[in-house]
Design a protein around this motif. Sequence first.
Motif, PDB file in Angstrom:
ATOM      1  N   ASN A 169       0.829  -1.212   0.000  1.00 12.04           N
ATOM      2  CA  ASN A 169       0.000   0.000   0.000  1.00 12.04           C
ATOM      3  C   ASN A 169       0.862   1.262   0.000  1.00 12.04           C
ATOM      4  N   ALA A 170       1.891   1.278   0.842  1.00 10.41           N
ATOM      5  CA  ALA A 170       2.757   2.460   0.946  1.00 10.41           C
ATOM      6  C   ALA A 170       3.533   2.677  -0.351  1.00 10.41           C
ATOM      7  N   ALA A 171       4.023   1.577  -0.942  1.00  7.47           N
ATOM      8  CA  ALA A 171       4.768   1.692  -2.198  1.00  7.47           C
ATOM      9  C   ALA A 171       3.858   2.221  -3.311  1.00  7.47           C
ATOM     10  N   PHE A 172       2.637   1.701  -3.370  1.00  5.88           N
ATOM     11  CA  PHE A 172       1.685   2.155  -4.387  1.00  5.88           C
ATOM     12  C   PHE A 172       1.343   3.629  -4.187  1.00  5.88           C
ATOM     13  N   THR A 173       1.142   4.032  -2.940  1.00  2.00           N
ATOM     14  CA  THR A 173       0.815   5.430  -2.642  1.00  2.00           C
ATOM     15  C   THR A 173       1.929   6.360  -3.103  1.00  2.00           C
ATOM     16  N   ASN A 174       3.161   6.008  -2.815  1.00  3.77           N
ATOM     17  CA  ASN A 174       4.281   6.831  -3.252  1.00  3.77           C
ATOM     18  C   ASN A 174       4.368   6.877  -4.774  1.00  3.77           C
ATOM     19  N   LEU A 175       4.107   5.747  -5.413  1.00  2.00           N
ATOM     20  CA  LEU A 175       4.223   5.662  -6.866  1.00  2.00           C
ATOM     21  C   LEU A 175       3.135   6.476  -7.573  1.00  2.00           C
ATOM     22  N   VAL A 176       1.966   6.582  -6.959  1.00  5.81           N
ATOM     23  CA  VAL A 176       0.882   7.372  -7.542  1.00  5.81           C
ATOM     24  C   VAL A 176       1.324   8.813  -7.789  1.00  5.81           C
ATOM     25  N   GLU A 196       1.678 -13.142   0.930  1.00 10.32           N
ATOM     26  CA  GLU A 196       0.868 -12.461   1.952  1.00 10.32           C
ATOM     27  C   GLU A 196       0.117 -11.254   1.405  1.00 10.32           C
ATOM     28  N   VAL A 197       0.412 -10.863   0.174  1.00  9.84           N
ATOM     29  CA  VAL A 197      -0.169  -9.642  -0.377  1.00  9.84           C
ATOM     30  C   VAL A 197      -1.313  -9.980  -1.340  1.00  9.84           C
ATOM     31  N   ASP A 198      -2.481  -9.396  -1.070  1.00 12.04           N
ATOM     32  CA  ASP A 198      -3.633  -9.534  -1.965  1.00 12.04           C
ATOM     33  C   ASP A 198      -3.647  -8.304  -2.875  1.00 12.04           C
ATOM     34  N   GLU A 199      -3.289  -8.494  -4.129  1.00  5.74           N
ATOM     35  CA  GLU A 199      -3.183  -7.356  -5.048  1.00  5.74           C
ATOM     36  C   GLU A 199      -4.527  -6.683  -5.311  1.00  5.74           C
ATOM     37  N   ASN A 200      -5.621  -7.384  -5.037  1.00  9.81           N
ATOM     38  CA  ASN A 200      -6.948  -6.817  -5.268  1.00  9.81           C
ATOM     39  C   ASN A 200      -7.330  -5.753  -4.241  1.00  9.81           C
ATOM     40  N   VAL A 202      -4.805  -3.782  -2.709  1.00  8.60           N
ATOM     41  CA  VAL A 202      -3.761  -2.765  -2.624  1.00  8.60           C
ATOM     42  C   VAL A 202      -4.385  -1.422  -2.972  1.00  8.60           C
ATOM     43  N   LYS A 203      -4.127  -0.406  -2.147  1.00 11.11           N
ATOM     44  CA  LYS A 203      -4.832   0.866  -2.323  1.00 11.11           C
ATOM     45  C   LYS A 203      -3.909   2.056  -2.111  1.00 11.11           C
ATOM     46  N   ASN A 204      -4.355   3.175  -2.656  1.00 17.46           N
ATOM     47  CA  ASN A 204      -3.706   4.457  -2.448  1.00 17.46           C
ATOM     48  C   ASN A 204      -4.162   5.010  -1.108  1.00 17.46           C
ATOM     49  N   LEU A 205      -3.265   5.101  -0.159  1.00 24.65           N
ATOM     50  CA  LEU A 205      -3.606   5.551   1.187  1.00 24.65           C
ATOM     51  C   LEU A 205      -3.910   7.037   1.246  1.00 24.65           C
ATOM     52  N   GLU A 206      -3.679   7.766   0.156  1.00 26.68           N
ATOM     53  CA  GLU A 206      -3.943   9.205   0.102  1.00 26.68           C
ATOM     54  C   GLU A 206      -5.022   9.542  -0.929  1.00 26.68           C
ATOM     55  N   SER A 207      -5.816   8.558  -1.294  1.00 31.53           N
ATOM     56  CA  SER A 207      -6.814   8.778  -2.341  1.00 31.53           C
ATOM     57  C   SER A 207      -7.878   9.778  -1.873  1.00 31.53           C
ATOM     58  N   PRO A 208      -8.116  10.867  -2.626  1.00 29.00           N
ATOM     59  CA  PRO A 208      -9.112  11.862  -2.224  1.00 29.00           C
ATOM     60  C   PRO A 208     -10.530  11.292  -2.287  1.00 29.00           C
ATOM     61  N   ASP A 209     -11.438  11.910  -1.539  1.00 28.77           N
ATOM     62  CA  ASP A 209     -12.823  11.436  -1.489  1.00 28.77           C
ATOM     63  C   ASP A 209     -13.481  11.470  -2.860  1.00 28.77           C
ATOM     64  N   TYR A 210     -13.207  12.519  -3.659  1.00 32.09           N
ATOM     65  CA  TYR A 210     -13.886  12.614  -4.948  1.00 32.09           C
ATOM     66  C   TYR A 210     -13.443  11.514  -5.903  1.00 32.09           C
TER      67      TYR A 210
END
Length: 450
Positions: A169-176, A196-200, A202-210
């Motif tokens: 999640n953290a890696a994806f967030t930084n990459l976004v 141990e990682v479910d790719e389905n 994996v999320k952006n921890l900083e994704s805006p509400d909109y």
Amino acid sequence: MTLDRKHQCSRTMGKLHILMLLVMKTATTQGYGQKQSQTQPEKVKNFEDLYSEGKEAYLDNNFKDCVTTIEAAIKDFKFYTDTVSKCKLKCSRKSEMFPSVLKHSPEIVPFEKLIHETLCVMKCKQKTLSKTRVENIEEKTRTDFETKKPYDFLQLCYYQTGDHQNAANAAFTNLVYNSDHEAMRENLKFYMALPEVDENIVKNLESPDYVEQYLVGTDHYRGEDWEKLIETMEEALKEYLLAEELCRVNCDKPFDMGWYPDFKSSVANHFTFCLKCKMNCAQNLNNFNGEYMDDLLPSFYHYLQFAYYKVGKVEAAAQCTGTYLYLNPDQEDMKGNAVYYKEVEGVNEKWFLPREEAVAYVERDQDEQALLDFIENNYIFDEKEEDSEPERSLENNSSENAVDLDADEFVAKWSEDDEKFILEEKSTDLDDSDFINNQLLPPPVVKFSW
């Protein structure tokens, strides 16, 4: 990831620098943080303190403390920026309602407005934020948080503590927010391959509400749940406009000119810096988990016009169609939809008038673009013009105090080819589609590579 191992962290609790014109009857607030008890308040660490401790823990291979302190730093940064942003927005919205003390000097009305608004923001922050935290933050620290650098440390510390899902999640967030970070891209691939990682999930921890609401809306579109699509897209549109408003008020931030101009030149340059920042907000908000949406704002109305038509609300559909064309008048598909709606029995031409929020958006954008165009067309000069037209020059004519204009933090940039200062033009490329007459065209299905 390489780190500059410097063990310097500013902890000076100096008094806040406030506008010299403001005279406070009460003690000046020193900093920010959650409100503490009025008796013997404890010192509150800000996100810079916590971030520094987290990096030190990382360097010492103390990965558990690295996770704890950097998570706390991110949480505190969000709390701080959210509080300050909402205070600025609230005071900006009520700025016209402040009672004036002026009677004979209309030329200083804009400055009185700034003074009232500044005092409003200070009082607003004082209600929520602590008096025991330092406000002054190093620009590098602020930039790190804005570019999601803390997640670079977190992904490694999560991995070292065995929390592989959060590492992904953290890696994806930084990459976004750093799409050219190849090392992070490789890290994310590595994490995704772990059992141990479910790719389905994996999320952006900083994704805006909109963004979240918009993507849910597209799911309703694919599922042909038109009522839910209307509800979700209308809410996503409100969230987007609020996010843009908050982005714009946050452009009211420090600006290091690198030189010491007089008052008017300083105000003009700082205002231009803030103006360019505001005009970049729309582009910055078009980031959907690392992929940029062209014409995001009009796309809300594209989904809405189709959904309103599907539930039999032709007037609302026509208004959304007119709004889309007001924002993007050259889009041929929507022109075809307008023709289609106009052939429906009972349709009134007035139904195609754009919605109020879109009109305000466009008029503001047009005025700001006109002002920026004026700056681009008039703040162009060479050495010969500096002597003959000093009023058009920017105050920096000292080569010893040259500003780093390549950082896009100033009005003009020096061109070696033209031997003069110029400004970059704003891109206004639009994406047109093929026209199909007399057929209602639905919005395109949003697809992302991730």
